[in-house]
Design an enzyme around this catalytic site. Structure first.
Site, mmCIF file in Angstrom:
data_model
loop_
_atom_site.group_PDB
_atom_site.id
_atom_site.type_symbol
_atom_site.label_atom_id
_atom_site.label_comp_id
_atom_site.label_asym_id
_atom_site.label_seq_id
_atom_site.Cartn_x
_atom_site.Cartn_y
_atom_site.Cartn_z
ATOM 1 N N LEU A 1 40.531 29.099 28.577
ATOM 2 C CA LEU A 1 39.414 29.401 28.951
ATOM 3 C C LEU A 1 39.312 29.634 30.484
ATOM 4 O O LEU A 1 39.611 28.624 31.159
ATOM 5 C CB LEU A 1 38.151 28.586 28.565
ATOM 6 N N LYS B 1 36.068 29.799 35.748
ATOM 7 C CA LYS B 1 35.377 30.608 36.772
ATOM 8 C C LYS B 1 34.513 31.749 36.295
ATOM 9 O O LYS B 1 33.766 32.193 36.954
ATOM 10 C CB LYS B 1 36.603 31.170 37.832
ATOM 11 N N PHE C 1 41.237 17.157 38.212
ATOM 12 C CA PHE C 1 41.162 17.904 39.581
ATOM 13 C C PHE C 1 40.796 17.085 40.773
ATOM 14 O O PHE C 1 40.557 15.701 40.711
ATOM 15 C CB PHE C 1 40.032 18.844 39.471
ATOM 16 N N ASP D 1 51.558 7.211 37.606
ATOM 17 C CA ASP D 1 51.087 8.369 36.869
ATOM 18 C C ASP D 1 50.685 7.678 35.081
ATOM 19 O O ASP D 1 49.703 7.896 34.741
ATOM 20 C CB ASP D 1 52.147 9.653 36.717
#
Length: 397
Positions: free
Chosen positions: A77, A80, A102, A174
């Protein structure tokens, strides 16, 4: 999976993450029965998809990606595109947990930040994983596992005095930091929502989490003001707790800290008299040299025979193939099959969780980009014509 091996059945997660921390977290939850839908960019594919080796015949996929993104669906998808918001809005009627990775502010700019989505669904649980957190002086700075370990203090006493900090075979910040802490926090938020009906925003900083992993050495440093140093602590080389090279250049792990284990270890290597040196701080370097010289006289196979019947916390350092083929890993069912969309079977590391003595032995391998886009949209009520239009306009792929 049945209810025993799928305790998270009923949890539905929108996963906006890539690479390792977020995907590993959602893999753990998917393995336990949660339904995970990956929202992936058709323009900037997850770099993990291209990591060799590629496996499978009809549609080769990255072995790492096929594992870390198993048991999940993929919706390609373009976030933007304005029409993407309508799709996300429909998905929120069914998916009430969001995990994203993000930098701070990116999801807000796209229109999918916590505030925006919480207005659409008040009970949403929204987890953000970043290197340095949603606030603070480094929030917009790029980073990797090595940087988080460096800034957390962990790297300063992990390594050898003659060579400095050492790299690890896996990404501690991580996975142990980002992935595991995210899962714990999300499940805590789920419990809280069950009690109160309220969702919330979870801020996972991999540096925060790595700093928390200082645990014992950090607690000591805060108490006495003395920084931990390489090869100076009980568990980082400052005692005989260490790895020792054998005659065939293999390694033996010696963790015989407790008195009963230490006595058995020194007896096993033929020097019970060295037990007297264990508690002498000025004897540690010479003791380790003597142990190293002794271990170097025999091959790993010989030491394995000696210590196989002695319960003293001494084990061989296995390579990955040896570990995979070991009786321990086999009987603990830590290797499983995963099937690809094209029907190929791949060997994968299995979930470490056992519930009521049962463990899932078969998984759906991570699939190709957008493999479930059309079926997901159909389930949301989109017509074939709608889907064709979205494909043509490159909203989905």
């Amino acid at each position: 999976m049945d209810n025993f091996t799928a305790p998270l059945q009923g949890l539905r997660i929108l996963d906006f993450t890539t690479l390792l921390p977020g995907p590993y977290a959602t893999m753990l939850m998917a393995d336990m029965g949660a339904e995970v839908l990956r929202i992936e960019s058709p323009n900037r594919p997850d770099m993990l998809r291209g990591l060799p080796p590629m496996v499978g015949s009809a549609e080769p996929v990255s072995a790492a990606h096929a594992t870390i993104n198993r048991n999940k669906k993929s919706l390609a998808l373009d976030l933007k595109n304005q029409e993407a918001k309508k799709i996300i809005e429909r998905l929120l009627s069914e998916y009430d947990i969001v995990i994203e990775q993000f930098r701070p502010g990116v999801m807000e700019k796209l229109g999918f930040g916590y505030q925006a989505l919480s207005e659409l669904r008040a009970d949403i649980i929204y987890c953000s994983i970043t290197g340095y957190g949603q606030d603070g002086p480094l929030k917009m700075r790029a980073g990797h596992d090595i940087n988080y370990l460096a800034l957390s203090g962990l790297a300063s006493y992990s390594g050898r005095q003659d060579s400095g900090p050492s790299l690890n075979g896996m990404q501690i910040a991580d996975i142990a930091g980002g992935s595991h802490h995210a899962v714990m926090a999300i499940l805590a938020a789920v419990y809280h929502r069950q009690q109160t009906g309220r969702g919330g925003h979870i801020d996972i900083s991999m540096t925060d989490c790595a700093f928390a992993l200082n645990a014992i050495c950090g607690a000591n440093a805060l108490a006495d003001g003395q920084d931990p140093e390489m090869e100076m602590e009980l568990l980082n080389g400052g005692s005989f707790y260490d790895y020792y090279c054998t005659a065939d250049n293999r390694y033996l792990s010696v963790g015989s800290l407790e008195p009963q284990f230490a006595e058995a270890f020194f007896l096993g290597i033929g020097h019970p008299e060295w037990m007297e040196r264990v508690l002498e701080s000025d004897q540690q370097e010479s003791l380790k040299r003597d142990i190293a010289a002794t271990i170097k006289k025999k091959k790993l196979r010989e030491w394995n025979i000696i210590f196989s019947e002695i319960d003293t916390c001494v084990e061989p350092v296995l390579n990955f193939s040896e570990a995979t083929e070991s009786k321990l890993i086999q009987e603990r069912q830590m290797i499983a099959n995963a099937v690809t969309k094209s029907g190929d079977y791949l060997l994968q590391i299995n979930s470490p969780f056992k519930f009521n003595g049962k463990k899932n032995k078969k998984h759906q391998a991570g699939s190709t980009l957008g493999a479930d886009s059309q079926s997901i949209l159909k389930s949301l009520g989109y017509s074939t014509q709608d889907i064709d239009r979205l494909l043509a306009n490159k909203v989905i792929a």
